[in-house]
Design an enzyme around this catalytic site. Structure first.
Site, mmCIF file in Angstrom:
data_model
loop_
_atom_site.group_PDB
_atom_site.id
_atom_site.type_symbol
_atom_site.label_atom_id
_atom_site.label_comp_id
_atom_site.label_asym_id
_atom_site.label_seq_id
_atom_site.Cartn_x
_atom_site.Cartn_y
_atom_site.Cartn_z
ATOM 1 N N SER A 246 34.848 40.968 36.941
ATOM 2 C CA SER A 246 36.261 41.178 37.261
ATOM 3 C C SER A 246 37.081 40.668 36.095
ATOM 4 O O SER A 246 36.665 39.761 35.371
ATOM 5 C CB SER A 246 36.606 40.428 38.550
ATOM 6 O OG SER A 246 37.568 39.428 38.301
ATOM 7 N N LYS A 247 38.257 41.267 35.916
ATOM 8 C CA LYS A 247 39.056 40.884 34.754
ATOM 9 C C LYS A 247 39.484 39.418 34.823
ATOM 10 O O LYS A 247 39.859 38.827 33.833
ATOM 11 C CB LYS A 247 40.253 41.821 34.608
ATOM 12 C CG LYS A 247 39.774 43.211 34.223
ATOM 13 C CD LYS A 247 40.826 44.159 33.755
ATOM 14 C CE LYS A 247 40.119 45.464 33.392
ATOM 15 N NZ LYS A 247 40.882 46.653 33.544
ATOM 16 N N ARG A 248 39.395 38.862 36.022
ATOM 17 C CA ARG A 248 39.797 37.452 36.155
ATOM 18 C C ARG A 248 38.635 36.491 35.898
ATOM 19 O O ARG A 248 38.798 35.283 35.943
ATOM 20 C CB ARG A 248 40.371 37.213 37.552
ATOM 21 C CG ARG A 248 41.765 37.807 37.730
ATOM 22 C CD ARG A 248 42.249 37.602 39.142
ATOM 23 N NE ARG A 248 41.384 38.279 40.106
ATOM 24 C CZ ARG A 248 41.503 39.580 40.428
ATOM 25 N NH1 ARG A 248 42.435 40.290 39.904
ATOM 26 N NH2 ARG A 248 40.681 40.132 41.298
#
Ligand code: GLU
Length: 475
Positions: A246-248
């Site tokens: 995930s981009k996070r």
């Protein structure tokens, strides 16, 4: 028919590792088959577009060594290559579907649609499909509308996926979907199908997250009676805990730009990404772009998630750094050494020697400052294993001899230090591991490291003598 594949980024951000993988596999597939690789900009989600999105996508594709045959800056006769410049094309096809009764205008407001969905939810329905209440509504020239595709009843959408084999969707799982938004701009599924057809795309190789879009796109192909491309949906990239990237997720660097900044090499990253969800025959992992193109076989695209193995990335990048010339390695490390202020503290020659000595151990350019800290800037303390070693009988004497010989040296460099190690061995009657290890530990507080005379030359005479004094005092 010659192979034509495309990478179709939405310019909503920078080049992400997942998108880079999609681009790279399409690129390899095109090059392997003497086909064309097209970059099409899917910019219809105008609210999410970012200003430098297109420029940055293209810049980092290029940096990775992925060049294209057609795109916004390279016409191949199938343009325009950005969707916002193709609105008249979509309008024409949408009108045709309206005229043929395969699509209809929907005047429902956001609020009405929300209420509809909530009512369905309350009734316990699991499919929250649009009710079609506008299907028979007469034209309302003054009202804004979307255009919905009228999903056929009782139809199956099957395709032989290049990665997953046979995949089937039922039309009842898809509600009448919006093809054109109120502002006249098409949605992704409509524009994508029209463009893939008009651009003569033969294979659509993309991430698994798009697989549920494929039936909608197939509906458009069926409606126009067009030949369909071959679809292939690549499995997700997962982190070391098997969770979808995930981009996070800050444990993994996600954007190609960041890899460039940290001093990763484009060829190494190309090599690493190519192994995310694909493996060549044979066990070789270090492969050049040319070798990868030769070896590429879409039948070996994996059907299980691609694990992002950070150790493998470090290993591969290190292998490519080792192959750099000394000058190239210095160039790679220089921005990081400058940022750390070391170029102000040390001479150019010292900096160059530092890089030369540590080059083989680097996993990426920026790591040079960590290695510097480890050897030169650290608190000079020993762990238990090192302490035990230095307390072995005879070690103190070895250190004393070495120190005396070093003190007598006028010219302190790797060439003059080297013979003193053997001389120390002779005078102190120490050899092999019991000669090198104590000298290394007592001067660097490390059990292993690069060539010792070279490290000592970098440390400088005063530091080395001080460290030896400090160690001997403690023994
Ligand atoms: N614009 C889509 C994306 O960025 C492309 C999907 C596709 O390849 O069809 O995910």
């Amino acid at each position: 028919m010659s192979v034509r594949v495309r990478y179709a980024p939405s310019p909503t951000g920078h080049l992400h590792i997942g998108n880079a993988r999609t681009a790279l596999f399409n690129y390899l597939f095109a090059r392997k088959n003497d086909g064309s690789f097209i970059v099409r900009i899917e910019d219809t989600d105008t609210k999410r577009n970012v200003k430098t999105g297109i420029e940055s996508q293209l810049k980092y594709l290029k940096w990775l060594g992925i060049d294209w045959d057609e795109s916004i800056n390279k016409d191949g006769g199938y343009g325009p290559y950005s969707q916002l410049e193709r609105l008249d094309i979509y309008e024409k096809y949408a009108q045709e579907l309206l005229d043929r009764g395969l699509a209809y205008k929907c005047y429902c407001t956001k609020e009405e649609l929300k209420q509809e969905r909530e009512a369905l939810k309350e009734r316990g329905e699991d499919k929250l499909h649009y009710s079609r209440k506008c299907l028979y509504r007469t034209d309302e020239p003054d009202l804004p509308y979307t255009i919905r595709f009228k999903v056929p009843k009782d139809t199956y959408y099957s395709f032989n996926d290049m990665v997953k084999g046979k995949v089937t969707f039922k039309s009842e799982d898809v509600g009448d979907w919006v093809m054109v938004k109120q502002n006249g701009i098409p949605t992704y599924n409509f524009a994508c199908a029209i463009d893939d057809h008009l651009m003569a795309i033969t294979h659509v190789l993309r991430g698994e997250d798009h697989i549920t879009n494929t039936p909608k796109q197939l509906m458009i192909y069926n409606a126009f009676n067009w030949d369909k491309p071959r679809f292939g949906h690549m499995t997700l990239i997962v982190n070391e805990d098997n969770k979808k990237l995930s981009k996070r997720d800050h444990s993994i660097i996600q954007f190609i730009e960041q890899y460039q900044t940290l001093g990763y090499l484009p060829d190494a990253l190309f090599n690493f990404i190519s192994l995310l969800g694909w493996s060549p025959k044979g066990n070789k992992e270090i492969l050049s772009k040319e070798q990868l193109i030769n070896l590429f076989d879409d039948k070996q695209l994996s059907n299980s998630p691609a694990k992002f193995d950070q150790d493998k990335l470090a290993f591969i990048n290190n292998r490519y750094i080792k192959k750099l010339s000394d000058e190239e390695a210095v160039e790679l490390c220089m921005p990081h050494l400058t940022k750390a202020g070391l170029t102000n503290t040390y001479s150019e020659e010292w900096i160059e020697n530092l890089v030369k000595v540590f080059k083989d151990r680097l996993s990426f350019g920026a790591e040079i400052t960590a290695l510097y800290d480890e050897f030169f800037n650290q608190e000079f303390t020993l762990d238990d294993e090192q302490e035990t070693l230095l307390k072995e009988p005879g070690v103190k004497e070895t250190l004393e001899v070495f120190k005396r010989l070093l003190e007598e040296l006028d010219e302190f460099n790797a060439n003059t230090i080297k013979p003193l190690i053997n001389q120390t061995g002779k005078e102190a009657n120490a050899k092999g591991k019991m000669l090198y290890m104590p000298l290394r530990v007592a001067t660097t507080a490390q059990m292993h490291g690069p060539d010792l005379p070279k490290v000592l030359a970098l440390l400088g005479k005063d530091t080395v003598i001080n460290r030896l004094n400090q160690m001997m005092k403690a023994l």
